[in-house]
Design a protein around this motif. Sequence first.
Motif, short mmCIF file in Angstrom:
data_model
loop_
_atom_site.label_atom_id
_atom_site.label_comp_id
_atom_site.label_asym_id
_atom_site.label_seq_id
_atom_site.Cartn_x
_atom_site.Cartn_y
_atom_site.Cartn_z
N TYR A 213 54.26 -35.41 -0.31
CA TYR A 213 53.54 -34.80 -1.43
C TYR A 213 54.16 -35.15 -2.79
O TYR A 213 53.54 -34.90 -3.83
CB TYR A 213 53.44 -33.28 -1.26
CG TYR A 213 54.76 -32.54 -1.34
CD1 TYR A 213 55.25 -32.09 -2.56
CD2 TYR A 213 55.50 -32.27 -0.20
CE1 TYR A 213 56.45 -31.39 -2.64
CE2 TYR A 213 56.70 -31.59 -0.26
CZ TYR A 213 57.17 -31.15 -1.48
OH TYR A 213 58.36 -30.46 -1.55
N LEU A 214 55.35 -35.74 -2.79
CA LEU A 214 55.97 -36.15 -4.05
C LEU A 214 55.65 -37.59 -4.41
O LEU A 214 56.02 -38.05 -5.49
CB LEU A 214 57.50 -35.99 -3.95
CG LEU A 214 58.04 -34.59 -3.68
CD1 LEU A 214 59.56 -34.63 -3.66
CD2 LEU A 214 57.54 -33.59 -4.70
N SER A 234 46.56 -35.19 -7.09
CA SER A 234 47.58 -35.41 -8.09
C SER A 234 48.12 -36.84 -8.05
O SER A 234 48.30 -37.42 -6.98
CB SER A 234 48.74 -34.42 -7.89
OG SER A 234 48.31 -33.10 -8.20
N ASN A 265 50.06 -30.95 -13.73
CA ASN A 265 50.35 -30.16 -12.52
C ASN A 265 51.80 -29.68 -12.66
O ASN A 265 52.74 -30.33 -12.20
CB ASN A 265 50.17 -31.03 -11.26
CG ASN A 265 50.25 -30.20 -9.98
OD1 ASN A 265 50.90 -29.16 -9.94
ND2 ASN A 265 49.59 -30.67 -8.94
N LEU A 268 53.92 -29.00 -9.37
CA LEU A 268 54.37 -30.21 -8.69
C LEU A 268 55.43 -30.94 -9.52
O LEU A 268 56.38 -31.50 -8.96
CB LEU A 268 53.16 -31.13 -8.44
CG LEU A 268 53.45 -32.41 -7.66
CD1 LEU A 268 54.11 -32.10 -6.32
CD2 LEU A 268 52.14 -33.20 -7.42
N LYS A 269 55.30 -30.90 -10.84
CA LYS A 269 56.30 -31.54 -11.70
C LYS A 269 57.66 -30.88 -11.50
O LYS A 269 58.69 -31.56 -11.41
CB LYS A 269 55.89 -31.45 -13.16
CG LYS A 269 56.86 -32.17 -14.10
CD LYS A 269 56.37 -32.17 -15.53
CE LYS A 269 57.33 -32.95 -16.42
NZ LYS A 269 56.87 -32.99 -17.84
N CYS A 272 59.08 -32.08 -8.22
CA CYS A 272 59.57 -33.46 -8.33
C CYS A 272 60.91 -33.50 -9.05
O CYS A 272 61.84 -34.20 -8.62
CB CYS A 272 58.55 -34.32 -9.07
SG CYS A 272 57.01 -34.63 -8.18
#
Length: 285
Positions: A213-214, A234, A265, A268-269, A272
């Motif tokens: 997912y990254l 994304s 996002n 998610l950022k 990461c």
Amino acid sequence: MSFGFKEKGNQLFKDADYAGAEEMYSQAIQMNPKEPSFFTNRAVTRLRLEKWAGAEHDSRIAIDLNGGPKATASLKGSYYLSQALLELQRPQEAYDVAIDAYRLSLSAMNAQTENLSKIVLRSKQQIWAAKETARLREMDDTLASVEGLIEADLERELGDLKAQLEKGEIGEIGFNEDQKALRAEAEKKIRHVREAFKSASDARIEERVVPDYLIDNITFEVMHDPVMTVSGHSFDRIGITKYLEQSRVDPVTRAPMTVKDLRPNFALKAACEEFLTKNGWAVDY
């Protein structure tokens, strides 16, 4: 007449009679060995039959007949070829074929883009796994010896299995199933060995993995500034921006879209950034 065999093959393929479909496509090829669709059809059929070498052979011929790997008409053949190479344990070759075809499909806005992106990521993961194996074995000679023994046993068992196939003692389907089972068992043993060494070394000897997912599905790197499309997918901002400036469509749904439709996002950022802070090695993934 040759296209009649193709139609029969198509129907058998739909009915999941892959052996029958392969035979029909073979007859079509005998009658007309210059028609690329006969080879792509037999290639995908052989993928279903897990005849990886045959699928590689047919895909390469289809690509040549369609004008070479830089021709848009060859994208389907390139997709099948990269799948076959991946199953043949040749991930670097699979990656090289798939990434070139993926870039071509992006510029051509071809329907194979999503399929090719999955193969690129799978290939890259296998390449990374091989690098991790080499790194771990360099760290510990005992681990290298134990895993080497497991792999030597696997090669011996695969050799015995191939000899049975050549003698007619087992069929192609049984061979593929047994081969897959042997590889899965060897992978299981190696996972258990690595868990044991991880525990014994206080996690010093541990395989490094990048979560799917990254990973950005355009650049295939760990995302640094993920943004979300209207469809909810994304991508890293730089990759998706360049893509939209060229194509102006959502890379997944093909719906019209511009850079203005992108949204940050933030969750998610943060994920990461946290991952990269703790795993600087992932920049080289």
